[in-house]
Design a protein around this motif. Structure first.
Motif, PDB file in Angstrom:
ATOM      1  N   TYR A   8       2.827  25.526 -42.385  1.00  0.00           N
ATOM      2  CA  TYR A   8       2.910  26.484 -43.497  1.00  0.00           C
ATOM      3  C   TYR A   8       2.246  25.855 -44.701  1.00  0.00           C
ATOM      4  O   TYR A   8       2.644  24.783 -45.153  1.00  0.00           O
ATOM      5  N   TYR A   9       1.220  26.509 -45.202  1.00  0.00           N
ATOM      6  CA  TYR A   9       0.590  26.065 -46.455  1.00  0.00           C
ATOM      7  C   TYR A   9      -0.114  27.267 -47.064  1.00  0.00           C
ATOM      8  O   TYR A   9      -0.264  28.300 -46.428  1.00  0.00           O
ATOM      9  N   PHE A  10      -0.531  27.088 -48.315  1.00  0.00           N
ATOM     10  CA  PHE A  10      -1.257  28.166 -48.987  1.00  0.00           C
ATOM     11  C   PHE A  10      -2.648  28.309 -48.356  1.00  0.00           C
ATOM     12  O   PHE A  10      -3.092  27.437 -47.608  1.00  0.00           O
ATOM     13  N   GLY A  14      -6.155  21.778 -50.553  1.00  0.00           N
ATOM     14  CA  GLY A  14      -5.074  21.072 -51.245  1.00  0.00           C
ATOM     15  C   GLY A  14      -4.413  19.993 -50.406  1.00  0.00           C
ATOM     16  O   GLY A  14      -5.074  19.132 -49.817  1.00  0.00           O
ATOM     17  N   ARG A  15      -3.077  20.060 -50.345  1.00  0.00           N
ATOM     18  CA  ARG A  15      -2.319  19.039 -49.620  1.00  0.00           C
ATOM     19  C   ARG A  15      -2.035  19.428 -48.172  1.00  0.00           C
ATOM     20  O   ARG A  15      -1.411  18.672 -47.432  1.00  0.00           O
ATOM     21  N   GLY A  16      -2.505  20.607 -47.780  1.00  0.00           N
ATOM     22  CA  GLY A  16      -2.274  21.039 -46.397  1.00  0.00           C
ATOM     23  C   GLY A  16      -3.414  20.652 -45.470  1.00  0.00           C
ATOM     24  O   GLY A  16      -3.247  20.550 -44.255  1.00  0.00           O
ATOM     25  N   LEU A  39       4.900  35.809 -51.105  1.00  0.00           N
ATOM     26  CA  LEU A  39       5.823  35.485 -50.018  1.00  0.00           C
ATOM     27  C   LEU A  39       6.474  34.122 -50.258  1.00  0.00           C
ATOM     28  O   LEU A  39       7.642  33.889 -49.919  1.00  0.00           O
ATOM     29  N   TRP A  40       5.700  33.205 -50.871  1.00  0.00           N
ATOM     30  CA  TRP A  40       6.203  31.852 -51.133  1.00  0.00           C
ATOM     31  C   TRP A  40       7.487  31.884 -51.960  1.00  0.00           C
ATOM     32  O   TRP A  40       8.437  31.156 -51.687  1.00  0.00           O
ATOM     33  N   GLU A  41       7.511  32.732 -52.983  1.00  0.00           N
ATOM     34  CA  GLU A  41       8.702  32.799 -53.844  1.00  0.00           C
ATOM     35  C   GLU A  41       9.950  33.115 -53.011  1.00  0.00           C
ATOM     36  O   GLU A  41      11.020  32.580 -53.271  1.00  0.00           O
ATOM     37  N   LEU A  43      10.192  32.510 -49.692  1.00  0.00           N
ATOM     38  CA  LEU A  43      10.339  31.486 -48.645  1.00  0.00           C
ATOM     39  C   LEU A  43      10.878  30.165 -49.208  1.00  0.00           C
ATOM     40  O   LEU A  43      11.632  29.442 -48.541  1.00  0.00           O
ATOM     41  N   LYS A  44      10.493  29.881 -50.462  1.00  0.00           N
ATOM     42  CA  LYS A  44      10.726  28.569 -51.077  1.00  0.00           C
ATOM     43  C   LYS A  44      12.157  28.029 -50.893  1.00  0.00           C
ATOM     44  O   LYS A  44      12.337  26.888 -50.445  1.00  0.00           O
ATOM     45  N   PRO A  45      13.209  28.805 -51.220  1.00  0.00           N
ATOM     46  CA  PRO A  45      14.559  28.243 -51.129  1.00  0.00           C
ATOM     47  C   PRO A  45      14.956  27.817 -49.718  1.00  0.00           C
ATOM     48  O   PRO A  45      15.842  26.971 -49.560  1.00  0.00           O
ATOM     49  N   THR A  51       8.727  22.699 -51.290  1.00  0.00           N
ATOM     50  CA  THR A  51       7.277  22.572 -51.506  1.00  0.00           C
ATOM     51  C   THR A  51       6.569  22.789 -50.173  1.00  0.00           C
ATOM     52  O   THR A  51       7.157  22.628 -49.108  1.00  0.00           O
ATOM     53  N   LEU A  52       5.284  23.103 -50.257  1.00  0.00           N
ATOM     54  CA  LEU A  52       4.416  23.151 -49.077  1.00  0.00           C
ATOM     55  C   LEU A  52       3.403  22.020 -49.233  1.00  0.00           C
ATOM     56  O   LEU A  52       3.084  21.648 -50.361  1.00  0.00           O
ATOM     57  N   PRO A  53       2.905  21.450 -48.141  1.00  0.00           N
ATOM     58  CA  PRO A  53       3.024  21.909 -46.766  1.00  0.00           C
ATOM     59  C   PRO A  53       4.378  21.608 -46.119  1.00  0.00           C
ATOM     60  O   PRO A  53       5.059  20.645 -46.490  1.00  0.00           O
ATOM     61  N   ALA A  63       8.804  18.303 -44.462  1.00  0.00           N
ATOM     62  CA  ALA A  63       8.014  18.500 -45.687  1.00  0.00           C
ATOM     63  C   ALA A  63       7.360  17.181 -46.100  1.00  0.00           C
ATOM     64  O   ALA A  63       7.630  16.141 -45.511  1.00  0.00           O
ATOM     65  N   GLN A  64       6.550  17.240 -47.135  1.00  0.00           N
ATOM     66  CA  GLN A  64       5.797  16.119 -47.729  1.00  0.00           C
ATOM     67  C   GLN A  64       4.595  15.762 -46.845  1.00  0.00           C
ATOM     68  O   GLN A  64       4.731  15.241 -45.737  1.00  0.00           O
ATOM     69  N   SER A  65       3.409  16.008 -47.422  1.00  0.00           N
ATOM     70  CA  SER A  65       2.182  15.834 -46.632  1.00  0.00           C
ATOM     71  C   SER A  65       2.033  14.417 -46.058  1.00  0.00           C
ATOM     72  O   SER A  65       1.588  14.255 -44.919  1.00  0.00           O
ATOM     73  N   SER A  66       2.425  13.379 -46.818  1.00  0.00           N
ATOM     74  CA  SER A  66       2.247  12.010 -46.297  1.00  0.00           C
ATOM     75  C   SER A  66       3.196  11.752 -45.132  1.00  0.00           C
ATOM     76  O   SER A  66       2.823  11.096 -44.149  1.00  0.00           O
TER      77      SER A  66
HETATM   78  N1  GSH Z   1       4.136  15.309 -52.623  1.00  0.00           N
HETATM   79  C1  GSH Z   1       4.173  16.634 -52.056  1.00  0.00           C
HETATM   80  C2  GSH Z   1       3.662  17.620 -53.072  1.00  0.00           C
HETATM   81  C3  GSH Z   1       3.911  19.026 -52.593  1.00  0.00           C
HETATM   82  C4  GSH Z   1       3.473  20.048 -53.600  1.00  0.00           C
HETATM   83  O1  GSH Z   1       3.540  19.823 -54.826  1.00  0.00           O
HETATM   84  N2  GSH Z   1       3.056  21.200 -53.089  1.00  0.00           N
HETATM   85  C5  GSH Z   1       2.603  22.265 -53.929  1.00  0.00           C
HETATM   86  C6  GSH Z   1       1.296  22.809 -53.397  1.00  0.00           C
HETATM   87  S1  GSH Z   1       0.071  21.524 -53.306  1.00  0.00           S
HETATM   88  C7  GSH Z   1       3.634  23.381 -53.911  1.00  0.00           C
HETATM   89  O2  GSH Z   1       4.415  23.502 -52.988  1.00  0.00           O
HETATM   90  N3  GSH Z   1       3.587  24.239 -54.947  1.00  0.00           N
HETATM   91  C8  GSH Z   1       4.424  25.396 -55.028  1.00  0.00           C
HETATM   92  C9  GSH Z   1       5.707  25.167 -55.767  1.00  0.00           C
HETATM   93  O3  GSH Z   1       5.995  24.021 -56.185  1.00  0.00           O
HETATM   94  O4  GSH Z   1       6.428  26.143 -55.925  1.00  0.00           O
HETATM   95  C10 GSH Z   1       3.334  16.660 -50.765  1.00  0.00           C
HETATM   96  O5  GSH Z   1       2.403  15.867 -50.662  1.00  0.00           O
HETATM   97  O6  GSH Z   1       3.647  17.459 -49.874  1.00  0.00           O
END
Ligand code: GSH
Length: 212
Positions: A8-10, A14-16, A39-41, A43-45, A51-53, A63-66
């Protein structure tokens, strides 16, 4: 039974994008779910860290890309053969993640003055310093094949290719400037000449972006 992966990502890199690159590199099927803001709003909770990804692995969410990248590197053998090698690859990936974080902050900064100031600092100080550190790392740990560690592709190389790509596509630095350093230049050649699954995905992705 095969593991089912859903990312799941935008609808952006970016980070996805690193997660997509890893899964394409190893030829693993996954659902690449592009989440729209509206949809994110909703899904978020329900996501683990809001956060995504998020990578779903047989229904379990991470969660967390790393953390996702390291998990996949462990599963698909893309991150060193023992604990020390894995930590060394992680250390390079962390430095690369710092470069990507700085670049994304600039790309998403809407205040013109703040953007110009951050861009100048990044282009004249931060990026050259961090690229120089990467060159030193490659000299110490790479085996001369264009990869940052050893003689095989690791997820740190994919992270680097992703960061360099976004720096160029985000109009932060021109490719020629970046490729005055040996690592970005050699890595791009390595990926396009020696990693057909990744290069196929990147060519297809760039084609789709151009047609938008
Ligand atoms: N350190 C986190 C950062 C995650 C992050 O900030 N994701 C942003 C998109 S790049 C996000 O979810 N933004 C939407 C929000 O915070 O509501 C990672 O690497 O996954």
């Amino acid at each position: 039974m095969a593991v089912r992966y859903k990312l799941y990502y935008f609808d952006a890199q970016g980070r996805g994008e690193l997660v997509r690159l890893i899964l394409h590199a190893v030829g693993e099927e996954f659902e690449d779910i592009r989440v729209h803001q509206a949809l994110w709003e909703q899904l978020k909770p329900s996501t683990p860290l809001h956060t995504l990804p998020v990578l779903e692995i047989d229904g379990k969410q991470l969660a967390q890309s790393s953390a996702i990248a390291r998990y996949l590197a462990g599963v698909f053998d893309l991150g060193g053969r023992n604990n020390l090698e894995k930590a060394l690859v992680d250390s390079a990936a962390e430095l690369i993640d710092e470069i990507l974080s700085d670049a994304l902050k600039i790309i998403f900064e809407h205040d013109k003055r703040r953007k110009a100031k951050a861009l100048k600092q990044f282009v004249t100080v931060t990026l050259p310093q961090k690229l120089a550190r990467l060159e030193e790392f490659k000299l110490a740990h790479g085996k001369g094949y264009g990869y940052i560690f050893g003689n095989d592709l690791t997820y740190a190389d994919l992270a680097a290719h992703n960061a360099f790509d976004q720096i160029v596509s985000g109009s932060i630095v021109e490719r020629e400037v970046l490729e005055q350093y040996s690592y970005p230049a050699e890595l791009r050649r390595r990926i396009f000449d020696g990693e057909p699954r990744i290069s196929r995905y990147i060519k297809h992705r760039n084609q789709m972006l151009k047609s938008l």
